[in-house]
Write an enzyme that holds these catalytic residues in place. Structure first.
Site, PDB file in Angstrom:
ATOM      1  N   CYS A 139      -8.684   7.061   0.452  1.00  0.00           N
ATOM      2  CA  CYS A 139      -8.954   6.623  -0.937  1.00  0.00           C
ATOM      3  C   CYS A 139     -10.182   5.729  -1.022  1.00  0.00           C
ATOM      4  CB  CYS A 139      -7.729   5.943  -1.525  1.00  0.00           C
ATOM      5  SG  CYS A 139      -7.166   4.479  -0.646  1.00  0.00           S
ATOM      6  N   THR A 165       1.520  -2.133  -7.291  1.00  0.00           N
ATOM      7  CA  THR A 165       0.509  -1.215  -7.822  1.00  0.00           C
ATOM      8  C   THR A 165       1.131  -0.133  -8.704  1.00  0.00           C
ATOM      9  OG1 THR A 165      -0.939  -1.566  -5.945  1.00  0.00           O
ATOM     10  CG2 THR A 165      -1.206   0.507  -7.117  1.00  0.00           C
ATOM     11  N   CYS A 198      -8.212   3.258  -7.933  1.00  0.00           N
ATOM     12  CA  CYS A 198      -6.916   3.499  -7.294  1.00  0.00           C
ATOM     13  C   CYS A 198      -6.065   4.320  -8.241  1.00  0.00           C
ATOM     14  CB  CYS A 198      -6.248   2.157  -6.991  1.00  0.00           C
ATOM     15  SG  CYS A 198      -4.525   2.312  -6.508  1.00  0.00           S
ATOM     16  N   HIS A 227       1.024   3.801   4.844  1.00  0.00           N
ATOM     17  CA  HIS A 227       0.138   3.244   3.818  1.00  0.00           C
ATOM     18  C   HIS A 227      -1.242   2.915   4.394  1.00  0.00           C
ATOM     19  CE1 HIS A 227      -0.100   2.373  -0.292  1.00  0.00           C
ATOM     20  NE2 HIS A 227      -0.323   1.081  -0.175  1.00  0.00           N
ATOM     21  N   GLU A 256      -2.001  -4.176 -10.926  1.00  0.00           N
ATOM     22  CA  GLU A 256      -0.836  -4.683 -10.203  1.00  0.00           C
ATOM     23  C   GLU A 256      -0.010  -5.637 -11.072  1.00  0.00           C
ATOM     24  OE1 GLU A 256      -3.756  -4.077  -8.721  1.00  0.00           O
ATOM     25  OE2 GLU A 256      -3.009  -2.616  -7.277  1.00  0.00           O
ATOM     26  N   GLU A 300      -8.636  -6.157  -2.646  1.00  0.00           N
ATOM     27  CA  GLU A 300      -7.634  -5.106  -2.464  1.00  0.00           C
ATOM     28  C   GLU A 300      -7.830  -4.431  -1.114  1.00  0.00           C
ATOM     29  OE1 GLU A 300      -4.911  -2.036  -2.672  1.00  0.00           O
ATOM     30  OE2 GLU A 300      -7.027  -1.697  -2.315  1.00  0.00           O
ATOM     31  N   TYR A 331      -5.991   4.483   3.715  1.00  0.00           N
ATOM     32  CA  TYR A 331      -7.156   3.719   3.264  1.00  0.00           C
ATOM     33  C   TYR A 331      -8.504   4.295   3.698  1.00  0.00           C
ATOM     34  CZ  TYR A 331      -4.792   0.028   0.765  1.00  0.00           C
ATOM     35  OH  TYR A 331      -4.088  -0.667  -0.183  1.00  0.00           O
ATOM     36  N   CYS A 388       0.277   6.699  -4.308  1.00  0.00           N
ATOM     37  CA  CYS A 388       0.527   6.841  -2.866  1.00  0.00           C
ATOM     38  C   CYS A 388       1.639   5.928  -2.374  1.00  0.00           C
ATOM     39  CB  CYS A 388      -0.751   6.567  -2.086  1.00  0.00           C
ATOM     40  SG  CYS A 388      -1.369   4.903  -2.334  1.00  0.00           S
TER      41      CYS A 388
END
Lengths: 492, 87
Positions: A300, A191, A100, A293, A258, A444, A297, A104
């Site tokens: 990424c 994050t 990650c 968001h 995180e 995650e 997914y 973003c």
């Protein structure tokens, strides 16, 4: 200011003195700490690739506010093409880091605020939208990394914010002053916050009138007075101190790094306050942020899946079974699932729309479908990867034993696969598969950008079940089919 | 008053698009509604999209665009607002 490159980003972190704790100690320097280093490296790629002509087309954009060339992570989407380029950028970076890259969340936060504050101002005559635009100009000019802090710690989940035994379990305004507000509370799972420059806080849920003090959005620097971060532990996190084999992805780690972020009576000047009491817009803000968001997914995570699929194919070669039909079948299954998720991200982006603010956002239904798939399919592609890699994924000797002269030859000899492949390559690939398929990556995928139940609520709301019922009744002969009757007449 | 009604393709509408036309016909008896023909012959163009993607997004001198499930009052008011606008 020009866009920063990777090195400049890491150096820029030295200007900040955030209060961060990990394993009982305060972290002195974000730029130099070995636990934070791989997360810093992953974020640095969002800067570095923007300068690479091979990637600049999707890594950069033109600011609609200044006309300047900017890093796409600070851009407000001006078209569906921008939305598509955003997810292409996500896939690229997922593949480049196998992890990650964290940036973003802030991108999605500025876009959600841009859209929602416009609507708030239309109703209340406030000036939040201008404040957000001014803030975005500042972020773009200085090419800042912004962490998005949304998830409150929530206490008793059956109670609304104002009903909690401890009123601080949702972030709230505790004082309104002439020059700004004072906020108290905490945000969880944030994050990339340790190695960001700024934090944007957003409400975590729809609020009612009694939750007015909790309807708050704002931005502060990461080292604002009263902000404390407690960096979270991850599976196998201390392996990164033992060398570069055992952690699997020594350069970029896994997921985002995180932290729990505590706001202990933090002062926010009015120019950085983007919502304060407009509880009737919390739902829109949360929904808009979540849509952005969830769009990500299938980009990424599929980029990370590219790395896992590649690792799985390599280990099959190292084991000498790459030609076996069941291995090819498993790899094909993994590719199929990953590309299915990619299709979802592209689709919700291509089906995006222009909001009254002028900014574009993705299709809400399809963005939620994207993320719901990501709560499932990475588990399955990870299972297949472990299946074809074999048991050494979890029983490989440590790097220290591989380096120890007393045991090195034994590890070299007995961990050998195909003769021409160095044993170390096999060890490294097992560890990479372990990193990507066992560690923090999967939870995650489950909970990042919201848990599956949240996506299902949105999918149900947006899927027009009445239309589907009507079509079923027409096909079943319960309701008239006028199109059919025009062709064949009424056959009843 | 000639009113051209145009529908998007309707691949996956989020609401019953036809309801907009029904409401218009019910509230504007004197208008002449039609679905095809020259746009220039229309005094008003109604664009009915099934979702916020707004595949139909052409702008005419007098046009009103729908892309979500809004109530009867809102539909009527939006049409009246456009009609009251001077060219």
């Amino acid at each position: 200011m020009e866009m920063m490159n990777g090195k400049e980003y890491i150096e820029s972190l030295r200007k900040y003195r955030p209060r961060i704790y990990f394993m009982g100690k305060r972290i002195d320097s974000v730029a130099d700490d070995p636990i934070l280093a791989p997360h810093v490296n992953a974020a640095a790629m969002t800067y570095e690739l923007a300068h690479d002509p091979r990637y600049a087309e999707i890594m950069t954009a033109t600011s609609h506010l200044t006309g300047e060339k900017i890093n796409r992570f600070t851009h407000i989407h001006q078209s569906t093409d921008d939305l598509v380029k955003k997810v292409r950028m996500m896939r690229l970076l997922g593949r480049k880091t196998g992890s990650c890259f964290q940036r973003c969340v802030g991108l999605d936060a500025i876009n959600a605020l841009y859209i929602t504050t416009y609507d708030v101002d239309q109703k209340y005559g406030t000036d939040y939208h201008e404040r957000v635009k001014e803030y975005i100009r500042y972020v773009q000019k200085n090419d800042l990394m912004v962490a998005g802090a949304m998830t409150d710690v929530k206490g008793d989940r059956s109670l609304r914010p104002h009903q909690q035994a401890d009123p601080d379990l949702y972030l709230r305004v505790v004082e309104r002053r002439g020059d700004g507000i004072v906020v108290r509370g905490a945000k969880a799972h944030i994050t990339g916050v340790a190695n960001s420059h700024e934090i944007i806080a957003l409400p975590t849920r729809a609020m009612g009138e009694e939750d007015k003090d909790y309807a708050v959005a704002f931005a502060v620097p990461v080292d604002a007075e009263g902000v404390t971060m407690i960096f979270g532990r991850q599976t196998n996190d201390l392996r990164r101190l033992d060398g570069d084999i055992d952690c699997g992805n020594a350069k970029y780690a896994t997921v985002g790094g995180e932290a729990l972020v505590v706001f202990d009576d933090v002062f926010v000047p009015w120019e950085r306050v983007f919502m304060c009491g407009e509880y009737d817009f919390t739902s829109e803000l949360v929904e808009t942020f979540a849509t952005f968001h969830r769009q990500n997914y299938g980009g990424c995570k599929v980029g990370v899946a590219d790395v896992l699929i590649g690792a799985s194919a390599c280990i099959a070669e190292y084991n000498g079974v790459e030609g076996a039909s069941h291995i090819v079948d498993k790899l094909t299954e993994m590719i199929h699932m990953a590309e299915t998720c990619w299709c979802c991200s592209l689709a919700c982006s291509y089906e995006g729309f222009k909001t009254p603010s002028g900014a574009y956002m993705p299709n809400l239904l399809l963005a939620n479908v994207t993320k719901l798939n990501i709560t499932r399919l990475p588990y399955e592609w990870s299972r297949l990867s472990q299946d074809l890699a074999g048991g050494f994924v979890i029983t490989t000797p440590s790097e220290l034993d591989y380096r120890n002269p007393e045991t090195r030859e034994m590890v070299e000899k007995y961990l050998k696969g195909r003769a021409e492949i160095p044993t170390e390559h096999r060890l490294r690939m097992f560890r990479l598969i372990e990193n990507l398929s066992i560690g923090a990556e999967l939870p995650e995928s489950m909970h990042g950008a919201g848990s599956p139940a949240a996506q299902k609520i949105m999918i149900w709301r947006r899927s027009n079940i009445d239309m589907k019922k009507e079509e079923a009744k027409r096909i079943a002969g319960i309701k008239r089919d006028e199109d059919f009757e025009r062709v064949r007449g009424n056959q009843k | 008053m000639k009113v051209l009604i145009r529908y998007c393709g309707g691949c996956n509408p989020e609401y019953l698009r036809e309801k907009v036309e029904e409401i218009l016909r019910k509230n504007f008896h004197s208008f002449e509604f039609f679905h095809s023909g020259s746009k220039t012959g229309a005094d008003l163009v109604v664009l009915i999209n099934g979702c916020r993607k707004n595949c139909l997004n052409e702008e005419f001198v007098r046009s009103v665009c729908f892309d979500s499930d809004v109530g009867e009052k809102d539909i009527v008011e939006r049409v009246k607002r456009v009609l009251s606008r001077k060219n």
